[in-house]
Design an enzyme around this catalytic site. Structure first.
Site, PDB file in Angstrom:
ATOM      1  N   LYS A   7     -23.140   2.941  -0.744  1.00 50.63           N
ATOM      2  CA  LYS A   7     -23.677   4.238  -1.157  1.00 50.63           C
ATOM      3  C   LYS A   7     -22.860   4.703  -2.356  1.00 50.63           C
ATOM      4  O   LYS A   7     -21.844   4.075  -2.683  1.00 50.63           O
ATOM      5  CB  LYS A   7     -23.616   5.248  -0.007  1.00 50.63           C
ATOM      6  CG  LYS A   7     -22.209   5.613   0.426  1.00 50.63           C
ATOM      7  CD  LYS A   7     -22.261   6.776   1.371  1.00 50.63           C
ATOM      8  CE  LYS A   7     -20.897   7.354   1.598  1.00 50.63           C
ATOM      9  NZ  LYS A   7     -20.926   8.521   2.454  1.00 50.63           N
TER      10      LYS A   7
ATOM     11  N   CYS B 134     -19.093   2.005   8.941  1.00 49.41           N
ATOM     12  CA  CYS B 134     -19.214   2.709  10.224  1.00 49.41           C
ATOM     13  C   CYS B 134     -20.503   2.415  10.992  1.00 49.41           C
ATOM     14  O   CYS B 134     -20.444   1.912  12.110  1.00 49.41           O
ATOM     15  CB  CYS B 134     -19.094   4.206   9.990  1.00 49.41           C
ATOM     16  SG  CYS B 134     -17.554   4.624   9.175  1.00 49.41           S
TER      17      CYS B 134
ATOM     18  N   ARG C 169     -17.606  11.651   5.882  1.00 51.29           N
ATOM     19  CA  ARG C 169     -18.333  10.588   5.185  1.00 51.29           C
ATOM     20  C   ARG C 169     -17.550  10.159   3.963  1.00 51.29           C
ATOM     21  O   ARG C 169     -16.948  11.002   3.286  1.00 51.29           O
ATOM     22  CB  ARG C 169     -19.689  11.113   4.661  1.00 51.29           C
ATOM     23  CG  ARG C 169     -20.746  11.327   5.701  1.00 51.29           C
ATOM     24  CD  ARG C 169     -21.827  12.231   5.142  1.00 51.29           C
ATOM     25  NE  ARG C 169     -21.251  13.483   4.646  1.00 51.29           N
ATOM     26  CZ  ARG C 169     -21.873  14.334   3.844  1.00 51.29           C
ATOM     27  NH1 ARG C 169     -23.091  14.078   3.409  1.00 51.29           N
ATOM     28  NH2 ARG C 169     -21.294  15.459   3.455  1.00 51.29           N
TER      29      ARG C 169
ATOM     30  N   LYS D 250       0.835  -1.205   0.000  1.00 48.70           N
ATOM     31  CA  LYS D 250       0.000   0.000   0.000  1.00 48.70           C
ATOM     32  C   LYS D 250       0.873   1.261   0.000  1.00 48.70           C
ATOM     33  O   LYS D 250       0.636   2.202  -0.759  1.00 48.70           O
ATOM     34  CB  LYS D 250      -0.872  -0.041   1.258  1.00 48.70           C
ATOM     35  CG  LYS D 250      -2.057   0.877   1.239  1.00 48.70           C
ATOM     36  CD  LYS D 250      -2.876   0.551   2.482  1.00 48.70           C
ATOM     37  CE  LYS D 250      -4.158   1.273   2.561  1.00 48.70           C
ATOM     38  NZ  LYS D 250      -4.848   1.015   3.833  1.00 48.70           N
TER      39      LYS D 250
ATOM     40  N   PHE E  99     -30.529  12.969   6.159  1.00 44.43           N
ATOM     41  CA  PHE E  99     -30.602  11.581   6.643  1.00 44.43           C
ATOM     42  C   PHE E  99     -32.029  11.106   6.867  1.00 44.43           C
ATOM     43  O   PHE E  99     -32.317  10.363   7.790  1.00 44.43           O
ATOM     44  CB  PHE E  99     -29.720  11.388   7.890  1.00 44.43           C
ATOM     45  CG  PHE E  99     -28.290  11.129   7.494  1.00 44.43           C
ATOM     46  CD1 PHE E  99     -27.553  12.113   6.864  1.00 44.43           C
ATOM     47  CD2 PHE E  99     -27.700   9.887   7.687  1.00 44.43           C
ATOM     48  CE1 PHE E  99     -26.261  11.873   6.430  1.00 44.43           C
ATOM     49  CE2 PHE E  99     -26.397   9.638   7.264  1.00 44.43           C
ATOM     50  CZ  PHE E  99     -25.686  10.639   6.636  1.00 44.43           C
ATOM     51  N   LEU E 100     -32.912  11.574   5.998  1.00 48.27           N
ATOM     52  CA  LEU E 100     -34.287  11.085   6.027  1.00 48.27           C
ATOM     53  C   LEU E 100     -34.658  10.480   4.677  1.00 48.27           C
ATOM     54  O   LEU E 100     -35.799  10.541   4.266  1.00 48.27           O
ATOM     55  CB  LEU E 100     -35.249  12.229   6.396  1.00 48.27           C
ATOM     56  CG  LEU E 100     -35.264  12.650   7.867  1.00 48.27           C
ATOM     57  CD1 LEU E 100     -36.206  13.839   8.080  1.00 48.27           C
ATOM     58  CD2 LEU E 100     -35.691  11.496   8.787  1.00 48.27           C
TER      59      LEU E 100
ATOM     60  N   ASN F  79     -23.089   8.667  15.399  1.00 49.50           N
ATOM     61  CA  ASN F  79     -23.363   7.632  14.394  1.00 49.50           C
ATOM     62  C   ASN F  79     -24.623   6.835  14.735  1.00 49.50           C
ATOM     63  O   ASN F  79     -25.405   6.491  13.850  1.00 49.50           O
ATOM     64  CB  ASN F  79     -22.165   6.698  14.248  1.00 49.50           C
ATOM     65  CG  ASN F  79     -21.156   7.230  13.236  1.00 49.50           C
ATOM     66  OD1 ASN F  79     -21.336   8.317  12.683  1.00 49.50           O
ATOM     67  ND2 ASN F  79     -20.089   6.487  12.988  1.00 49.50           N
TER      68      ASN F  79
ATOM     69  N   GLU G 244     -13.433  11.574  14.171  1.00 43.78           N
ATOM     70  CA  GLU G 244     -13.577  12.090  12.809  1.00 43.78           C
ATOM     71  C   GLU G 244     -15.016  11.852  12.341  1.00 43.78           C
ATOM     72  O   GLU G 244     -15.555  10.787  12.560  1.00 43.78           O
ATOM     73  CB  GLU G 244     -12.574  11.369  11.898  1.00 43.78           C
ATOM     74  CG  GLU G 244     -12.564  11.870  10.488  1.00 43.78           C
ATOM     75  CD  GLU G 244     -12.537  13.381  10.424  1.00 43.78           C
ATOM     76  OE1 GLU G 244     -11.588  13.993  10.938  1.00 43.78           O
ATOM     77  OE2 GLU G 244     -13.490  13.971   9.869  1.00 43.78           O
TER      78      GLU G 244
HETATM   79  C1  UGA Z   1     -20.898   7.822   8.420  1.00 41.63           C
HETATM   80  C2  UGA Z   1     -21.242   9.200   9.010  1.00 41.63           C
HETATM   81  O1  UGA Z   1     -22.197   9.874   8.171  1.00 41.63           O
HETATM   82  C3  UGA Z   1     -19.998  10.064   9.141  1.00 41.63           C
HETATM   83  O2  UGA Z   1     -20.332  11.290   9.804  1.00 41.63           O
HETATM   84  C4  UGA Z   1     -18.956   9.303   9.991  1.00 41.63           C
HETATM   85  O3  UGA Z   1     -17.760  10.033  10.122  1.00 41.63           O
HETATM   86  C5  UGA Z   1     -18.666   7.974   9.320  1.00 41.63           C
HETATM   87  O4  UGA Z   1     -19.875   7.209   9.215  1.00 41.63           O
HETATM   88  C6  UGA Z   1     -17.651   7.260  10.200  1.00 41.63           C
HETATM   89  O5  UGA Z   1     -17.980   6.967  11.350  1.00 41.63           O
HETATM   90  O6  UGA Z   1     -16.495   7.128   9.789  1.00 41.63           O
HETATM   91  P1  UGA Z   1     -20.420   6.919   5.929  1.00 41.63           P
HETATM   92  O7  UGA Z   1     -20.510   5.563   6.534  1.00 41.63           O
HETATM   93  O8  UGA Z   1     -19.275   7.250   5.037  1.00 41.63           O
HETATM   94  O9  UGA Z   1     -20.405   8.038   7.085  1.00 41.63           O
HETATM   95  O10 UGA Z   1     -21.725   7.151   5.065  1.00 41.63           O
HETATM   96  P2  UGA Z   1     -23.147   7.868   5.220  1.00 41.63           P
HETATM   97  O11 UGA Z   1     -23.258   8.893   4.171  1.00 41.63           O
HETATM   98  O12 UGA Z   1     -23.414   8.296   6.599  1.00 41.63           O
HETATM   99  O13 UGA Z   1     -24.124   6.657   4.840  1.00 41.63           O
HETATM  100  C7  UGA Z   1     -24.210   5.500   5.665  1.00 41.63           C
HETATM  101  C8  UGA Z   1     -25.347   4.610   5.203  1.00 41.63           C
HETATM  102  O14 UGA Z   1     -26.611   5.211   5.461  1.00 41.63           O
HETATM  103  C9  UGA Z   1     -25.334   4.309   3.712  1.00 41.63           C
HETATM  104  O15 UGA Z   1     -25.640   2.949   3.516  1.00 41.63           O
HETATM  105  C10 UGA Z   1     -26.416   5.202   3.143  1.00 41.63           C
HETATM  106  O16 UGA Z   1     -26.995   4.729   1.962  1.00 41.63           O
HETATM  107  C11 UGA Z   1     -27.403   5.185   4.290  1.00 41.63           C
HETATM  108  N1  UGA Z   1     -28.297   6.362   4.293  1.00 41.63           N
HETATM  109  C12 UGA Z   1     -27.811   7.599   4.550  1.00 41.63           C
HETATM  110  C13 UGA Z   1     -29.647   6.184   4.042  1.00 41.63           C
HETATM  111  O17 UGA Z   1     -30.132   5.053   3.811  1.00 41.63           O
HETATM  112  N2  UGA Z   1     -30.480   7.276   4.082  1.00 41.63           N
HETATM  113  C14 UGA Z   1     -30.017   8.530   4.345  1.00 41.63           C
HETATM  114  O18 UGA Z   1     -30.839   9.473   4.359  1.00 41.63           O
HETATM  115  C15 UGA Z   1     -28.650   8.688   4.574  1.00 41.63           C
END
Ligand code: UGA
Length: 434
Positions: free
Chosen positions: A324, A263, A154, A35, A252-253, A211, A151
């Site tokens: 996602k 995460c 996303r 890496k 997030f709705l 989270n 941290e």
């Molecule tokens: C998440 C948090 O959003 C970050 O703030 C955090 O830093 C990160 O975890 C971590 O702990 O490192 P991430 O896992 O990259 O980030 O992605 P998200 O955008 O939060 O999405 C997580 C999941 O929720 C995905 O499967 C997404 O599709 C789902 N989601 C999100 C929904 O189904 N609906 C929504 O409205 C939002």
């Protein structure tokens, strides 16, 4: 300032590159020689928009370095960040802290002069105390402080989230460490980013609570979506109607196939475990985990139902596999539950994902991978959208319909509008909409 980042996973690599971009001198250390060799050549091991240029620029400017040898990097550092993985421990869901403690041992052996040791990995409450004890035991003479600095970035939006965060959380009681952390994040003061200084344990818990709350918010709207389907209401309008209340908020709705990723699944389990260990179980989170796990099976059933209860011998085209969009990350992606369930019911699955297929090939069996969306749907009995990649948002619907054997669309991300799809002659099923 001189910063050392132990671990070049998502968080370590993005944080390291962003700190370098702030003007600090950053060395990223990883035990994975392959890496590091790739990073030294400018190859980025993950797909994250903008990260390749950011790394390239900062390497060229002489502010960002990659190495497998932590010796000099730790000796000279003002701050050493621990950004190693904390996967779920097999069996009990507790975060596996062996990499964090290993990094602490390594730092203890090498540090010189006053050093701030910062845990950026998501770690359960009390981990900072343990890291401090490890270092003290090995180096009773050392001058150091252990700080928690979770941290919140996303995947897919990581650079923007790091550089324009809603807040920065720092857990420490040490005055000198306070100043070092303030200096590190000083560039953010231009945007007046709130910095929250608090106790280390509080900071550790803030990360899990954030989270878990977001996971719960998604799960809530998913359950409301199920109810919408029964009563003939529209979940997107319900989300808007409640989200405009500032106390709730619109983000997030989005109802969908359940949360996944590296995460939320891991952190909700770890919080559940910590809460049980302290005899203060959080029932809302226990329920969230249970409902989200069941949801993935439920989505597979939704697909089967859309095909009149029988998928045996049918070809199902799947568009989107990653948890996602804008990532190649397949960890805990809903597709990993949905696809095998369809296969177990006798379906043949053909799939396309813009970035996730290399990863998916190791995780899914007997899937035929396509070269693009139209190739994927050709002759299929139905198409299922599992991830809302931008390139799936404006497909040529006539072409899609012509390519499908039967015009059945199951849209688990509500990408398209029901009336438009009906007008085009599709049998269209989405989430929480009439
Ligand atoms: C998440 C948090 O959003 C970050 O703030 C955090 O830093 C990160 O975890 C971590 O702990 O490192 P991430 O896992 O990259 O980030 O992605 P998200 O955008 O939060 O999405 C997580 C999941 O929720 C995905 O499967 C997404 O599709 C789902 N989601 C999100 C929904 O189904 N609906 C929504 O409205 C939002």
């Amino acid at each position: 300032m001189r910063v050392t980042m132990i671990g070049t996973g998502y968080v370590g690599l993005v944080s390291g590159a962003c700190f370098a971009d702030f003007g600090h001198t950053v060395t990223c250390v990883d035990k994975d020689a392959a890496k590091i060799a790739r990073l030294q050549k400018g190859e980025i091991p993950i797909f994250e928009p903008g990260l390749d240029e950011l790394v390239k620029d900062n390497v060229e400017q002489g502010r960002l370095f990659f190495t497998t040898d932590p010796t000099q990097a730790i000796k000279q550092a003002d701050a050493v960040f621990i950004a190693v993985g904390t996967p779920s421990r097999r069996g009990d869901g507790h975060a596996d802290l062996s990499y964090v403690y290993g990094a602490a041992e390594e730092i203890a052996a090498l540090m010189e002069g006053y050093t701030v040791v910062v845990t950026k990995s998501t770690v359960p409450v009390g981990t900072g105390d343990e890291v401090e004890a490890i270092i003290k035991k090995k180096r009773p003479d050392a001058q150091f402080a252990v700080v928690s600095n979770p941290e919140f970035l996303r995947e897919g939006a990581a650079i923007n989230d790091f550089k324009r965060p809603d807040r920065v959380v720092v857990g420490t009681n040490d005055e000198r460490a306070h100043e070092v952390m303030r200096d590190l994040y000083r560039p953010l003061s231009l945007n007046e980013t709130p910095m929250i200084f608090t106790e280390r344990r509080t900071s550790e818990l803030i990360k899990y609570a954030a989270n878990a709350f977001l996971a719960m918010k998604i799960t809530f709207i998913n359950e409301i979506a199920d109810l919408c389907e029964e009563v003939g209401a529209n979940v997107q309008e319900v989300a808007k109607g409640i989200g405009l209340d500032n106390r709730i908020g619109r983000k997030f709705l989005n109802a969908g196939p359940g949360y996944g990723g590296s995460c939320f699944p891991k952190d909700t389990l770890a919080l559940m475990k910590t809460a049980r260990d302290y005899k203060a179980p959080i029932e809302l989170i226990e329920t969230t985990v249970r409902v989200n796990t069941a949801r993935k099976q439920k989505m597979a059933q939704k697909i089967v139902d859309a095909l009149d209860g029988n998928v045996a011998g049918k070809t199902i085209a799947v568009l989107g596999l990653t948890f996602k969009p804008n990532t190649d990350d397949m960890r805990d992606a809903p597709a990993l539950d949905i696809v095998p369930t369809l296969q177990a019911e006798g379906a043949k699955v053909r799939a396309f994902d813009p970035e996730g297929m290399t990863e998916a090939k190791h995780m899914l069996k007997d899937v035929q991978f396509a070269s693009g969306p139209y190739d994927c749907v050709q002759g299929a009995d139905a198409v299922v959208f599992i991830t809302e990649w931008d390139q799936f948002r404006a497909l040529d619907l006539d072409r899609l319909k012509d390519a499908l054997k039967t015009p059945v669309v199951i849209d688990l991300r509500n990408i398209y509008r029901p009336h438009e799809m009906a007008a085009k002659g599709f049998r269209y099923v989405s989430v929480g909409r009439p």
